[in-house]
Design a protein around this motif. Structure first.
Motif, PDB file in Angstrom:
ATOM      1  N   GLN A  21       7.789 -42.842  43.736  1.00 38.42           N
ATOM      2  CA  GLN A  21       8.865 -42.816  42.748  1.00 38.42           C
ATOM      3  C   GLN A  21      10.195 -43.034  43.455  1.00 38.42           C
ATOM      4  OE1 GLN A  21       9.215 -42.554  39.496  1.00 38.42           O
ATOM      5  NE2 GLN A  21       7.083 -42.283  38.937  1.00 38.42           N
ATOM      6  N   TYR A  29      18.216 -48.297  33.581  1.00 30.54           N
ATOM      7  CA  TYR A  29      17.101 -47.875  32.729  1.00 30.54           C
ATOM      8  C   TYR A  29      17.576 -47.390  31.364  1.00 30.54           C
ATOM      9  CZ  TYR A  29      13.600 -48.753  36.219  1.00 30.54           C
ATOM     10  OH  TYR A  29      12.760 -49.396  37.087  1.00 30.54           O
ATOM     11  N   THR A 143       9.149 -51.781  32.668  1.00 33.43           N
ATOM     12  CA  THR A 143       8.775 -50.447  33.129  1.00 33.43           C
ATOM     13  C   THR A 143       8.882 -49.428  31.995  1.00 33.43           C
ATOM     14  OG1 THR A 143       9.549 -50.992  35.352  1.00 33.43           O
ATOM     15  CG2 THR A 143       9.267 -48.652  34.840  1.00 33.43           C
ATOM     16  N   GLU A 146       6.117 -49.994  29.478  1.00 34.85           N
ATOM     17  CA  GLU A 146       4.836 -49.524  30.020  1.00 34.85           C
ATOM     18  C   GLU A 146       4.729 -48.002  29.952  1.00 34.85           C
ATOM     19  OE1 GLU A 146       2.851 -49.416  34.383  1.00 34.85           O
ATOM     20  OE2 GLU A 146       3.605 -51.371  33.728  1.00 34.85           O
ATOM     21  N   GLU A 147       5.803 -47.314  30.315  1.00 26.84           N
ATOM     22  CA  GLU A 147       5.781 -45.849  30.347  1.00 26.84           C
ATOM     23  C   GLU A 147       5.842 -45.215  28.957  1.00 26.84           C
ATOM     24  OE1 GLU A 147       8.884 -44.458  32.902  1.00 26.84           O
ATOM     25  OE2 GLU A 147       7.995 -45.379  34.679  1.00 26.84           O
ATOM     26  N   SER A 172      12.336 -39.588  27.070  1.00 24.24           N
ATOM     27  CA  SER A 172      12.587 -39.878  28.483  1.00 24.24           C
ATOM     28  C   SER A 172      13.951 -39.287  28.806  1.00 24.24           C
ATOM     29  CB  SER A 172      12.606 -41.391  28.718  1.00 24.24           C
ATOM     30  OG  SER A 172      13.763 -41.943  28.139  1.00 24.24           O
TER      31      SER A 172
END
Length: 185
Positions: A21, A29, A143, A146-147, A172
């Protein structure tokens, strides 16, 4: 001998788990998460609300009937999954934007959508760093998708209010440390 193998396994796993990570750029993000929500919201609004899709079991009941259910296409899991497969392709329509009054930086859509006449942003506050610049945002988008794919589909299929807050702050923590802009409040 067995304890030595266990110790080595734990050591190797700890090295890989701590190095796996890398520190994420929160602004990148957070911008990707918000762009995903904006793009999906726009795509959903473009679908005719009268269009429906059959969902449910396609097996016959003992009496020869089939039980299925019609749901609006725009917020169906099938349609949302198709939109998620393509959403990151639109990241090339975004560039780094620097707010002139606060100097806050975030990615923001600069390209007008089709049919949006006269809605051009002020390009003076955008930073275009060449054709490779959107790749970082696209990677962050992929990303995030996907998460959070299941959470994104769930939030949009339930028509959650304030999806930005739900996905980008609560589910998140991409935007948890970033102050919202005046237009987001």
């Amino acid at each position: 001998m067995a304890s030595w193998i266990i110790q080595m396994t734990v050591m190797v796993l700890s090295v890989f788990s701590s190095g796996g990570q890398a520190k994420r750029d929160k602004m990148l993000y957070c911008s990707a998460c918000k762009a995903i929500v904006d793009e999906l919201d726009y795509s959903i609004r473009q679908v005719d609300p009268k269009k429906t899709i059959n969902v449910g079991s396609f097996r016959l009941n003992p009496d020869g009937t089939m039980k299925d259910k019609k749901v609006p296409l725009a917020r169906s899991e099938t349609h949302l999954s198709e939109l998620l497969d393509e959403v990151c392709n639109s990241m090339s329509d975004y560039a780094l934007y620097v707010d002139p009054s606060t100097q806050n930086r975030r990615y923001r859509r600069f390209a007008p959508r089709s049919g949006a006449a006269g809605e051009f942003p002020d390009f003076n506050n955008f930073q275009f760093d060449g054709p490779e610049a959107p790749n970082a945002l696209k990677f962050a988008c992929e990303t995030v998708v996907e998460e959070l794919e299941d959470d994104i589909v769930s939030a949009f299929s339930r028509d959650v209010e304030n999806v930005h807050q739900e996905l980008c702050n609560r589910v998140s923590d991409f935007c948890s440390d970033i102050r919202p802009t005046a237009e987001e409040l």
